[in-house]
Design a protein around this motif. Structure first.
Motif, PDB file in Angstrom:
ATOM      1  N   LYS A 150       0.813  -1.154  -0.060  1.00 56.83           N
ATOM      2  CA  LYS A 150       0.052  -0.211  -0.235  1.00 56.83           C
ATOM      3  C   LYS A 150       0.649   1.221   0.337  1.00 56.83           C
ATOM      4  CE  LYS A 150      -0.697   0.225   5.229  1.00 56.83           C
ATOM      5  NZ  LYS A 150      -2.319   0.137   5.779  1.00 56.83           N
ATOM      6  N   ALA A 151       0.375   2.387   0.576  1.00 60.43           N
ATOM      7  CA  ALA A 151       1.219   3.227   0.321  1.00 60.43           C
ATOM      8  C   ALA A 151       1.975   3.499   1.149  1.00 60.43           C
ATOM      9  CB  ALA A 151       0.205   4.920  -0.265  1.00 60.43           C
ATOM     10  N   GLY A 152       1.797   3.783   2.223  1.00 58.26           N
ATOM     11  CA  GLY A 152       2.680   3.923   3.433  1.00 58.26           C
ATOM     12  C   GLY A 152       3.904   2.664   3.679  1.00 58.26           C
ATOM     13  N   GLY A 153       3.733   1.681   3.135  1.00 53.24           N
ATOM     14  CA  GLY A 153       4.337   0.538   3.002  1.00 53.24           C
ATOM     15  C   GLY A 153       4.525  -0.491   2.355  1.00 53.24           C
ATOM     16  N   GLY A 154       5.262  -1.921   2.848  1.00 57.68           N
ATOM     17  CA  GLY A 154       4.425  -3.100   2.545  1.00 57.68           C
ATOM     18  C   GLY A 154       5.200  -4.619   3.163  1.00 57.68           C
ATOM     19  N   ARG A 196       7.950  -2.590   5.396  1.00 51.08           N
ATOM     20  CA  ARG A 196       8.626  -1.511   4.514  1.00 51.08           C
ATOM     21  C   ARG A 196       7.623  -0.725   5.497  1.00 51.08           C
ATOM     22  NH1 ARG A 196       7.311   2.655   1.944  1.00 51.08           N
ATOM     23  NH2 ARG A 196       6.520   1.688   0.374  1.00 51.08           N
ATOM     24  N   VAL A 197       7.968   0.812   6.440  1.00 54.76           N
ATOM     25  CA  VAL A 197       7.182   1.838   7.476  1.00 54.76           C
ATOM     26  C   VAL A 197       7.726   2.739   6.897  1.00 54.76           C
ATOM     27  CG1 VAL A 197       6.205   2.134   9.224  1.00 54.76           C
ATOM     28  CG2 VAL A 197       7.043  -0.383   9.001  1.00 54.76           C
ATOM     29  N   GLY A 198       6.788   3.445   5.823  1.00 50.38           N
ATOM     30  CA  GLY A 198       7.498   4.814   5.178  1.00 50.38           C
ATOM     31  C   GLY A 198       8.370   4.507   4.653  1.00 50.38           C
ATOM     32  N   GLU A 199       9.713   5.459   4.889  1.00 45.22           N
ATOM     33  CA  GLU A 199      10.836   5.070   4.582  1.00 45.22           C
ATOM     34  C   GLU A 199      11.614   4.354   5.240  1.00 45.22           C
ATOM     35  OE1 GLU A 199      11.887   6.473   1.683  1.00 45.22           O
ATOM     36  OE2 GLU A 199       9.022   7.687   1.347  1.00 45.22           O
ATOM     37  N   GLN A 200      11.517   3.583   5.593  1.00 44.80           N
ATOM     38  CA  GLN A 200      11.824   2.427   6.539  1.00 44.80           C
ATOM     39  C   GLN A 200      11.909   1.546   6.300  1.00 44.80           C
ATOM     40  OE1 GLN A 200      11.672   2.881  11.188  1.00 44.80           O
ATOM     41  NE2 GLN A 200      12.179   5.848  11.310  1.00 44.80           N
ATOM     42  N   LEU A 201      12.819   0.623   5.836  1.00 42.70           N
ATOM     43  CA  LEU A 201      13.323  -1.105   5.491  1.00 42.70           C
ATOM     44  C   LEU A 201      13.688  -2.005   6.248  1.00 42.70           C
ATOM     45  CD1 LEU A 201      12.092  -2.396   2.885  1.00 42.70           C
ATOM     46  CD2 LEU A 201      14.785  -2.043   1.922  1.00 42.70           C
ATOM     47  N   TYR A 202      13.100  -2.935   6.464  1.00 43.71           N
ATOM     48  CA  TYR A 202      13.651  -4.294   7.400  1.00 43.71           C
ATOM     49  C   TYR A 202      13.467  -5.091   7.572  1.00 43.71           C
ATOM     50  CZ  TYR A 202      12.400  -0.299  11.002  1.00 43.71           C
ATOM     51  OH  TYR A 202      12.403   0.733  12.139  1.00 43.71           O
ATOM     52  N   THR A 232       3.871  -1.396  10.504  1.00 40.32           N
ATOM     53  CA  THR A 232       3.882  -0.876  12.179  1.00 40.32           C
ATOM     54  C   THR A 232       5.538  -1.448  12.237  1.00 40.32           C
ATOM     55  OG1 THR A 232       3.306  -2.427  13.461  1.00 40.32           O
ATOM     56  CG2 THR A 232       1.891  -0.929  12.879  1.00 40.32           C
ATOM     57  N   LYS A 233       6.464  -0.344  12.577  1.00 32.51           N
ATOM     58  CA  LYS A 233       7.181  -1.015  13.046  1.00 32.51           C
ATOM     59  C   LYS A 233       7.376  -2.014  14.105  1.00 32.51           C
ATOM     60  CE  LYS A 233       9.889   2.293  13.725  1.00 32.51           C
ATOM     61  NZ  LYS A 233      10.957   3.742  14.575  1.00 32.51           N
ATOM     62  N   PRO A 234       8.534  -3.080  14.295  1.00 32.10           N
ATOM     63  CA  PRO A 234       9.162  -3.729  15.340  1.00 32.10           C
ATOM     64  C   PRO A 234       9.306  -3.621  16.318  1.00 32.10           C
ATOM     65  CG  PRO A 234      10.785  -3.631  12.918  1.00 32.10           C
ATOM     66  CD  PRO A 234       9.632  -2.635  13.008  1.00 32.10           C
ATOM     67  N   ALA A 235       9.211  -4.366  17.341  1.00 28.05           N
ATOM     68  CA  ALA A 235      10.236  -3.510  18.679  1.00 28.05           C
ATOM     69  C   ALA A 235      11.582  -3.502  18.597  1.00 28.05           C
ATOM     70  CB  ALA A 235       9.565  -3.891  20.053  1.00 28.05           C
ATOM     71  N   LYS A 236      11.319  -2.480  19.223  1.00 26.59           N
ATOM     72  CA  LYS A 236      13.160  -2.714  19.554  1.00 26.59           C
ATOM     73  C   LYS A 236      13.874  -3.502  19.752  1.00 26.59           C
ATOM     74  CE  LYS A 236      13.962   2.754  20.816  1.00 26.59           C
ATOM     75  NZ  LYS A 236      14.048   3.753  21.543  1.00 26.59           N
ATOM     76  N   SER A 237      13.410  -4.612  20.730  1.00 31.46           N
ATOM     77  CA  SER A 237      13.856  -5.766  21.075  1.00 31.46           C
ATOM     78  C   SER A 237      13.914  -6.650  19.964  1.00 31.46           C
ATOM     79  CB  SER A 237      13.258  -6.121  21.997  1.00 31.46           C
ATOM     80  OG  SER A 237      11.749  -6.462  22.235  1.00 31.46           O
ATOM     81  N   GLU A 238      13.265  -6.552  19.138  1.00 32.06           N
ATOM     82  CA  GLU A 238      13.364  -6.915  17.382  1.00 32.06           C
ATOM     83  C   GLU A 238      14.480  -6.789  16.653  1.00 32.06           C
ATOM     84  OE1 GLU A 238       9.184  -8.064  16.997  1.00 32.06           O
ATOM     85  OE2 GLU A 238       8.397  -8.812  18.575  1.00 32.06           O
ATOM     86  N   THR A 239      14.973  -5.526  17.318  1.00 32.75           N
ATOM     87  CA  THR A 239      15.226  -4.533  15.952  1.00 32.75           C
ATOM     88  C   THR A 239      17.302  -4.486  15.745  1.00 32.75           C
ATOM     89  OG1 THR A 239      13.453  -3.639  15.174  1.00 32.75           O
ATOM     90  CG2 THR A 239      14.962  -2.629  14.576  1.00 32.75           C
ATOM     91  N   VAL A 240      17.566  -5.125  16.066  1.00 33.11           N
ATOM     92  CA  VAL A 240      19.035  -4.477  15.046  1.00 33.11           C
ATOM     93  C   VAL A 240      19.136  -3.439  13.898  1.00 33.11           C
ATOM     94  CG1 VAL A 240      21.121  -6.075  14.452  1.00 33.11           C
ATOM     95  CG2 VAL A 240      19.233  -7.007  15.273  1.00 33.11           C
TER      96      VAL A 240
END
Length: 247
Positions: free
Chosen positions: A87-91, A106-112, A230-238
């Motif tokens: 969708k427009a805001g991410g995928g 992807r949430v906005g411009e942030q890609l994981y 939605t952005k993943p939790a900090k505990s799940e992110t590197v």
């Protein structure tokens, strides 16, 4: 009781039978006439020239707030198997390439990117395999991987690159997709430039695309069905740094 002359009775029976046959024939003809029109009860795009069908299809796809895309894409000599919701805001979804499967978000411009230890081991993670295993790894925007993979999560970019048929456009009859939806097929150069099946129910969304040059087959579904990114939790992110390991 008054007896009816035999001749008169015969004429009455014949007249009744003739009327019955006439009515039945009219009903059959009317039924056949309706059944012979494959566009009866549809959205009507099947009656349009191929070029106009393509325009309406692209407009419907662009206007839809969301879509699910699954299938294969062959690019730069590699085959990618996709199952993405966009969708427009991410995928979000999964990508498989060279036997390895990883998730993209992807949430906005942030890609994981999320993958297992085996993926990172082959990506030369310099001993960080355990740290990255099963985590959402933030992809730096300056990293080559960002440009390569963010396109898989961008509805506008992905559809713009995919919904293109090459060569002279024509229609190739009415069909039915795997969900039972009636479609009209549009071809480029009699199929060598790709084929696109367009829904004849509701909005004229693309439902199946066979890309030119054996470059993959894709299915489109869940048009307009929203979903959360939605952005993943900090505990799940590197946050690996300025550049990811190369694969």
């Amino acid at each position: 009781m008054t007896a009816t002359p035999r001749g008169r009775a015969r004429r009455t029976v014949l007249a009744t039978a003739t009327c019955a046959l006439a009515v039945t024939g009219a009903m059959v003809l009317a039924g056949c006439g309706g059944g012979d029109d494959p566009d009866a009860g549809t959205n009507g795009v099947g009656k349009l020239p191929a070029a106009k069908i393509q325009v309406k299809t692209r407009a419907a796809a662009d206007a839809a707030p969301a879509v699910r895309l699954s299938g294969t894409v062959v690019t730069s000599g590699r085959t990618y198997r996709l199952d993405m919701r966009l969708k427009a805001g991410g995928g979000t979804g999964s990508v498989t390439a060279q036997g390895a499967t990883f998730k993209l978000l992807r949430v906005g411009e942030q890609l994981y990117l999320k993958a297992d230890a085996d993926f990172w081991h082959h990506a030369d993670a310099d001993g960080a395999t355990g740290k990255l295993d099963g985590k959402y790894v933030k992809v730096p925007q300056g990293d080559p991987a960002y440009k390569k993979f963010s396109g898989f999560t961008d509805k506008a970019v992905l559809l713009d690159g995919l919904l293109t048929l090459h060569g002279a456009l024509a229609t190739d009859g009415h069909h039915t997709d795997q969900s039972g939806t009636p479609t009209i097929r549009v071809t480029g150069d009699k199929g060598s430039g790709g084929t696109l099946d367009v829904s004849l129910e509701g909005r004229p969304y693309p439902l199946r695309l066979v890309r030119a040059g054996d470059a993959g087959t894709l299915r489109f579904s869940d048009w307009g069905k929203d979903f959360e990114v939605t952005k993943p939790a900090k505990s799940e992110t590197v946050d690996y740094g300025r550049q990811l390991p190369t694969s």
